[in-house]
Design a protein around this motif. Structure first.
Motif, PDB file in Angstrom:
ATOM      1  N   ILE A 179      28.019  19.030  99.962  1.00 14.24           N
ATOM      2  CA  ILE A 179      28.440  20.070  99.017  1.00 14.24           C
ATOM      3  C   ILE A 179      28.617  21.391  99.761  1.00 14.24           C
ATOM      4  O   ILE A 179      27.732  21.804 100.514  1.00 14.24           O
ATOM      5  CB  ILE A 179      27.403  20.275  97.895  1.00 14.24           C
ATOM      6  CG1 ILE A 179      27.116  18.963  97.178  1.00 14.24           C
ATOM      7  CG2 ILE A 179      27.872  21.349  96.914  1.00 14.24           C
ATOM      8  CD1 ILE A 179      28.269  18.421  96.381  1.00 14.24           C
ATOM      9  N   THR A 180      29.737  22.034  99.573  1.00 13.01           N
ATOM     10  CA  THR A 180      29.941  23.373 100.129  1.00 13.01           C
ATOM     11  C   THR A 180      30.298  24.326  98.986  1.00 13.01           C
ATOM     12  O   THR A 180      30.868  23.920  97.966  1.00 13.01           O
ATOM     13  CB  THR A 180      31.067  23.396 101.181  1.00 13.01           C
ATOM     14  OG1 THR A 180      32.248  22.788 100.637  1.00 13.01           O
ATOM     15  CG2 THR A 180      30.642  22.659 102.442  1.00 13.01           C
ATOM     16  N   VAL A 181      29.949  25.587  99.192  1.00 16.34           N
ATOM     17  CA  VAL A 181      30.184  26.615  98.170  1.00 16.34           C
ATOM     18  C   VAL A 181      31.400  27.438  98.561  1.00 16.34           C
ATOM     19  O   VAL A 181      31.525  27.871  99.715  1.00 16.34           O
ATOM     20  CB  VAL A 181      28.951  27.523  98.018  1.00 16.34           C
ATOM     21  CG1 VAL A 181      29.248  28.674  97.060  1.00 16.34           C
ATOM     22  CG2 VAL A 181      27.758  26.723  97.530  1.00 16.34           C
ATOM     23  N   HIS A 182      32.279  27.663  97.616  1.00 19.04           N
ATOM     24  CA  HIS A 182      33.445  28.525  97.820  1.00 19.04           C
ATOM     25  C   HIS A 182      33.512  29.519  96.669  1.00 19.04           C
ATOM     26  O   HIS A 182      32.975  29.268  95.581  1.00 19.04           O
ATOM     27  CB  HIS A 182      34.743  27.702  97.858  1.00 19.04           C
ATOM     28  CG  HIS A 182      34.752  26.637  98.903  1.00 19.04           C
ATOM     29  ND1 HIS A 182      35.115  26.873 100.206  1.00 19.04           N
ATOM     30  CD2 HIS A 182      34.420  25.316  98.843  1.00 19.04           C
ATOM     31  CE1 HIS A 182      35.021  25.753 100.907  1.00 19.04           C
ATOM     32  NE2 HIS A 182      34.589  24.795 100.100  1.00 19.04           N
ATOM     33  N   PHE A 183      34.171  30.634  96.931  1.00 22.65           N
ATOM     34  CA  PHE A 183      34.345  31.615  95.858  1.00 22.65           C
ATOM     35  C   PHE A 183      35.791  31.584  95.391  1.00 22.65           C
ATOM     36  O   PHE A 183      36.719  31.791  96.179  1.00 22.65           O
ATOM     37  CB  PHE A 183      33.975  33.022  96.319  1.00 22.65           C
ATOM     38  CG  PHE A 183      33.992  34.035  95.211  1.00 22.65           C
ATOM     39  CD1 PHE A 183      32.977  34.044  94.256  1.00 22.65           C
ATOM     40  CD2 PHE A 183      35.017  34.958  95.101  1.00 22.65           C
ATOM     41  CE1 PHE A 183      32.990  34.965  93.224  1.00 22.65           C
ATOM     42  CE2 PHE A 183      35.040  35.876  94.072  1.00 22.65           C
ATOM     43  CZ  PHE A 183      34.017  35.879  93.122  1.00 22.65           C
TER      44      PHE A 183
ATOM     45  N   HIS B 135      32.158  22.316  95.982  1.00 21.69           N
ATOM     46  CA  HIS B 135      33.160  21.361  96.439  1.00 21.69           C
ATOM     47  C   HIS B 135      32.478  20.183  97.132  1.00 21.69           C
ATOM     48  O   HIS B 135      31.620  20.371  97.994  1.00 21.69           O
ATOM     49  CB  HIS B 135      34.130  22.032  97.407  1.00 21.69           C
ATOM     50  CG  HIS B 135      35.187  21.114  97.945  1.00 21.69           C
ATOM     51  ND1 HIS B 135      36.257  20.696  97.185  1.00 21.69           N
ATOM     52  CD2 HIS B 135      35.320  20.517  99.166  1.00 21.69           C
ATOM     53  CE1 HIS B 135      37.012  19.886  97.913  1.00 21.69           C
ATOM     54  NE2 HIS B 135      36.473  19.758  99.113  1.00 21.69           N
ATOM     55  N   VAL B 136      32.865  18.967  96.747  1.00 20.88           N
ATOM     56  CA  VAL B 136      32.334  17.754  97.366  1.00 20.88           C
ATOM     57  C   VAL B 136      33.262  17.346  98.502  1.00 20.88           C
ATOM     58  O   VAL B 136      34.460  17.112  98.291  1.00 20.88           O
ATOM     59  CB  VAL B 136      32.226  16.619  96.327  1.00 20.88           C
ATOM     60  CG1 VAL B 136      31.684  15.347  96.991  1.00 20.88           C
ATOM     61  CG2 VAL B 136      31.320  17.031  95.167  1.00 20.88           C
ATOM     62  N   ASN B 137      32.707  17.288  99.694  1.00 24.32           N
ATOM     63  CA  ASN B 137      33.479  16.881 100.876  1.00 24.32           C
ATOM     64  C   ASN B 137      33.636  15.366 100.857  1.00 24.32           C
ATOM     65  O   ASN B 137      32.665  14.627 101.074  1.00 24.32           O
ATOM     66  CB  ASN B 137      32.758  17.341 102.146  1.00 24.32           C
ATOM     67  CG  ASN B 137      33.584  17.112 103.398  1.00 24.32           C
ATOM     68  OD1 ASN B 137      34.198  16.055 103.560  1.00 24.32           O
ATOM     69  ND2 ASN B 137      33.582  18.091 104.290  1.00 24.32           N
TER      70      ASN B 137
ATOM     71  N   SER C 292      27.792  10.804  91.743  1.00 20.46           N
ATOM     72  CA  SER C 292      27.052  11.416  90.643  1.00 20.46           C
ATOM     73  C   SER C 292      26.220  12.558  91.205  1.00 20.46           C
ATOM     74  O   SER C 292      25.246  12.323  91.921  1.00 20.46           O
ATOM     75  CB  SER C 292      26.136  10.393  89.957  1.00 20.46           C
ATOM     76  OG  SER C 292      26.897   9.410  89.296  1.00 20.46           O
ATOM     77  N   CYS C 293      26.640  13.772  90.936  1.00 21.75           N
ATOM     78  CA  CYS C 293      25.926  14.956  91.427  1.00 21.75           C
ATOM     79  C   CYS C 293      25.360  15.744  90.243  1.00 21.75           C
ATOM     80  O   CYS C 293      26.019  15.881  89.201  1.00 21.75           O
ATOM     81  CB  CYS C 293      26.847  15.851  92.243  1.00 21.75           C
ATOM     82  SG  CYS C 293      27.224  15.239  93.896  1.00 21.75           S
TER      83      CYS C 293
ATOM     84  N   GLN D  52      33.879  17.458  90.808  1.00 23.09           N
ATOM     85  CA  GLN D  52      34.535  18.138  91.930  1.00 23.09           C
ATOM     86  C   GLN D  52      35.003  19.542  91.548  1.00 23.09           C
ATOM     87  O   GLN D  52      35.541  19.780  90.457  1.00 23.09           O
ATOM     88  CB  GLN D  52      35.736  17.296  92.390  1.00 23.09           C
ATOM     89  CG  GLN D  52      36.501  17.852  93.570  1.00 23.09           C
ATOM     90  CD  GLN D  52      35.689  17.850  94.865  1.00 23.09           C
ATOM     91  OE1 GLN D  52      34.813  18.705  95.039  1.00 23.09           O
ATOM     92  NE2 GLN D  52      35.956  16.907  95.747  1.00 23.09           N
ATOM     93  N   ASP D  53      34.751  20.498  92.473  1.00 22.50           N
ATOM     94  CA  ASP D  53      35.147  21.905  92.322  1.00 22.50           C
ATOM     95  C   ASP D  53      34.621  22.513  91.017  1.00 22.50           C
ATOM     96  O   ASP D  53      35.313  23.247  90.303  1.00 22.50           O
ATOM     97  CB  ASP D  53      36.660  22.054  92.420  1.00 22.50           C
ATOM     98  CG  ASP D  53      37.177  21.687  93.812  1.00 22.50           C
ATOM     99  OD1 ASP D  53      36.460  21.953  94.792  1.00 22.50           O
ATOM    100  OD2 ASP D  53      38.278  21.122  93.908  1.00 22.50           O
ATOM    101  N   PHE D  54      33.376  22.223  90.771  1.00 20.33           N
ATOM    102  CA  PHE D  54      32.671  22.715  89.579  1.00 20.33           C
ATOM    103  C   PHE D  54      32.500  24.223  89.658  1.00 20.33           C
ATOM    104  O   PHE D  54      32.098  24.778  90.689  1.00 20.33           O
ATOM    105  CB  PHE D  54      31.307  22.017  89.500  1.00 20.33           C
ATOM    106  CG  PHE D  54      30.382  22.564  88.456  1.00 20.33           C
ATOM    107  CD1 PHE D  54      30.617  22.332  87.114  1.00 20.33           C
ATOM    108  CD2 PHE D  54      29.255  23.296  88.824  1.00 20.33           C
ATOM    109  CE1 PHE D  54      29.744  22.821  86.143  1.00 20.33           C
ATOM    110  CE2 PHE D  54      28.384  23.795  87.873  1.00 20.33           C
ATOM    111  CZ  PHE D  54      28.633  23.555  86.529  1.00 20.33           C
TER     112      PHE D  54
END
Length: 617
Positions: free
Chosen positions: A58-62, A72-74, A90-91, A116-118
């Motif tokens: 999981i990475t965080v984007h703005f 974002h799920v890689n 399932s996250c 994805q991209d929550f």
């Protein structure tokens, strides 16, 4: 007097070729050879230890369109961890919910599934995440994230551009050890706009009083007399910290540290009841330390990893988000303090230099330096451990790093302040001068008549004004016990050197009795005098020797648990009169659990608990 240009600064040289960073009739701070034979005997470089070998799932984007953070799920990492080409997963996240008290977190929120991209809800400032295979049977990765959310705090329209201020600090880093352990960072700090205060001298022993002086202009003792006792519950909320002035002037404020146990305002202190700043990291740190897996590196005594990340990484992310969100739009003030890797092992700095350099480079890439005055600093150098056996240990302990960056627009608009800061690089300065500089930034256009400067240093001033070229420790409110300006030379062992050290031990015992600790702490007895030094010349006139009174350093060891001390005294060899402030005596070896029977920071230095006594006479 000959001068030598070296490493972008001036080193003063006497005819004898002895070199100094500060040299005038009141103060001589000598240059320290970086890799002396003494240092090389103790030097043990460390290797960087990763918290996880896995890539981030999981990475965080703005998202600038929605003005929200996204998760974002890689997918490539997902395939590797799940050992499947399927994109099914399932996250879940759980919100970190902090309590009424500023320092607490109360609970975790409900376990909520995301895709994805929550888009992270605006009320979520921290979360715990776990991701599993689609059938939820196998855990793929756990993680934790903290977010700087926009709280819509109003600010007044700016008539003139105000500089933001970010204070990025690392515990226990001397100006010399930064050069040894982190040469790549030192090279970065030689870039245009950076100024190093090479005569910056601490004013107290440990972290709290040094940071306190920088942020309040008071010593803790003066604060107790004029405001309240900082050891009492509720007091820290009343103290006039500099961030209150910045907030009043329309700045957004932030404060973050990466250690729960030895946090500046919580180690043997009550902490804050109310959030001291707009953004305050401790509740989230509390959750991270309790809810994530803790790891220690091979040489670390403190928590090194919180979950998959370095404890320091959370502080850096918080700082970077704070600047990314706000620095281009409104003035901000923040202090971000890390101690988990440097406090207990000064050599860990060598392992962390790429990490910290990357932090600074990312700040630069983000454009934060276009808006920000950055103070990159420490509280003191090494106070315990192997470096205390070096000849230069006195300088190592008392001369922390202090670098100040001025953005291009500030240097162009206020060239006189940049010039003064440049000039002050080779002059004696202290924590109280830094406090005055922060005050000056708030009143940069026009100083108000009622501006309250450092209370405990009437002769201190902003570093944007030229400091006196002939300045001694007394003028910078630096006690003799911590002053590096004066030349002390070793004297041969003699019965009087033992007698003087023995009197110092006696004063420590009297101090323990006055504090009613004799039933908890052992009476100390002198075992050996390691070194005695005499002050050669009263350069600055801050002390007028009466009769035979002279200043001395004495380093000695007592029998009880081999405790080691370093003291600065005034002593008359003929009459055996001795003057000393016991609370300014340094303990130079680890005391660990030896002092666990007392809770006061200063008492711990001198107490060898009777219950922990393993060596007596």
């Amino acid at each position: 007097m000959p001068l030598e240009e070296n490493e972008n600064f001036i080193i003063y040289k006497k005819e004898s070729e002895k070199r100094f960073y500060v040299q005038n009739s009141k103060c001589e701070i000598p240059y320290v050879e970086l890799f002396s034979a003494d240092f090389m005997k103790t030097y043990k470089p460390r290797n960087f230890t990763r918290c996880s070998n896995q890539s981030d799932l999981i990475t965080v984007h703005f998202d600038k369109v929605f003005n929200q953070y996204t998760l974002h799920v890689n997918e490539e990492v997902l395939h590797k961890l799940s050992q499947s080409k399927s994109n099914d997963f399932s996250c879940f996240y759980q919100k970190i919910i902090y309590g009424q008290s500023a320092d607490r977190y109360d609970k975790k929120g409900n376990r909520t599934k995301f895709t994805q991209d929550f888009l992270v809800p605006l009320d979520v400032e921290g979360m715990l995440v776990d991701c599993r295979t689609a059938d939820e049977r196998r855990l793929l990765q756990k993680d934790a994230f903290v977010f700087v959310q926009d709280k819509k705090i109003p600010h007044s329209a700016q008539k003139d551009r105000k500089a933001s201020v970010i204070m990025y600090g690392i515990d226990t880093v001397s100006r010399t050890n930064l050069r040894r352990m982190m040469p790549m960072i030192y090279e970065f700090l030689k870039s245009p706009g950076w100024f190093e205060m090479m005569g910056y001298n601490k004013v107290a022993d440990n972290t709290f009083p040094n940071i306190f002086a920088m942020l309040t202009g008071f010593s803790p003792e003066t604060a107790e007399a004029r405001v309240c006792n900082t050891s009492k519950t509720g007091c820290l909320d009343e103290i006039p910290f500099i961030w209150k002035d910045f907030k009043k002037d329309g700045y957004l404020t932030a404060y973050a540290e990466d250690s729960l146990s030895i946090n500046t305002f919580n180690y043997l202190k009550p902490g804050f009841y109310y959030r001291p700043t707009d953004y305050y990291f401790r509740p989230f740190l509390n959750a991270l330390e309790k809810e994530t897996m803790i790891q220690y590196c091979p040489s670390c005594k403190m928590k090194y990893c919180l979950g998959r990340r370095l404890a320091n990484s959370y502080i850096y992310d918080y700082c970077r988000q704070f600047m990314q969100r706000f620095v281009a739009d409104r003035p901000i003030w923040g202090m971000f303090w890390t101690n988990h890797f440097s406090h207990d092992d000064v050599f860990m700095l060598s392992a962390m230099q790429h990490k910290i350099l990357n932090d600074l480079l990312n700040f630069e890439k983000d454009g934060a330096f276009e808006h920000t005055i950055m103070i990159f600093f420490s509280d003191h150098g090494a106070r315990f451990g192997p470096m205390m056996h070096m000849k230069e240990s006195f300088l190592e302990e008392r001369l922390p790093m202090m670098f100040i960056y001025l953005p291009p627009w500030f240097r162009e608009k206020y060239p006189q302040y940049a010039e003064a800061l440049s000039q002050n690089q080779n002059r004696l300065s202290s924590n109280f001068d830094v406090y005055n500089t922060l005050k000056h930034i708030l009143n940069i256009e026009e100083l108000k008549e009622d501006t309250k400067w450092s209370h405990d240093c009437p002769q201190c001033q902003s570093l944007f004004y030229s400091l006196p070229d002939k300045r001694g420790c007394s003028e910078a409110a630096i006690p003799e016990a911590y002053c590096t300006c004066h030349n002390y030379e070793e004297v041969k062992a003699d019965p009087w050197t033992w007698q003087m050290a023995d009197l110092v031990v006696g004063r420590i015992n009297q101090y323990l009795q006055r504090k009613n600790l004799q039933n908890l702490c052992s009476n100390l007895t002198l075992r050996v005098v390691n070194i005695t030094e005499e002050r050669m010349l009263e350069l600055d006139g801050d002390v007028s020797p009466i009769k035979g009174m002279r200043h001395y350093h004495t380093k000695f060891q007592v029998n009880q648990n081999r405790a080691e001390f370093f003291a600065t005294t005034s002593y008359d060899r003929e009459t055996e009169d001795l003057e000393i402030n016991v609370e300014q005596i340094s303990r130079t070896n680890w005391y660990g659990s030896d002092a666990e029977c007392v809770n006061n920071k200063i008492h711990k230095l001198f107490c060898v608990c009777l219950s922990k006594l393993w060596i007596t006479v």
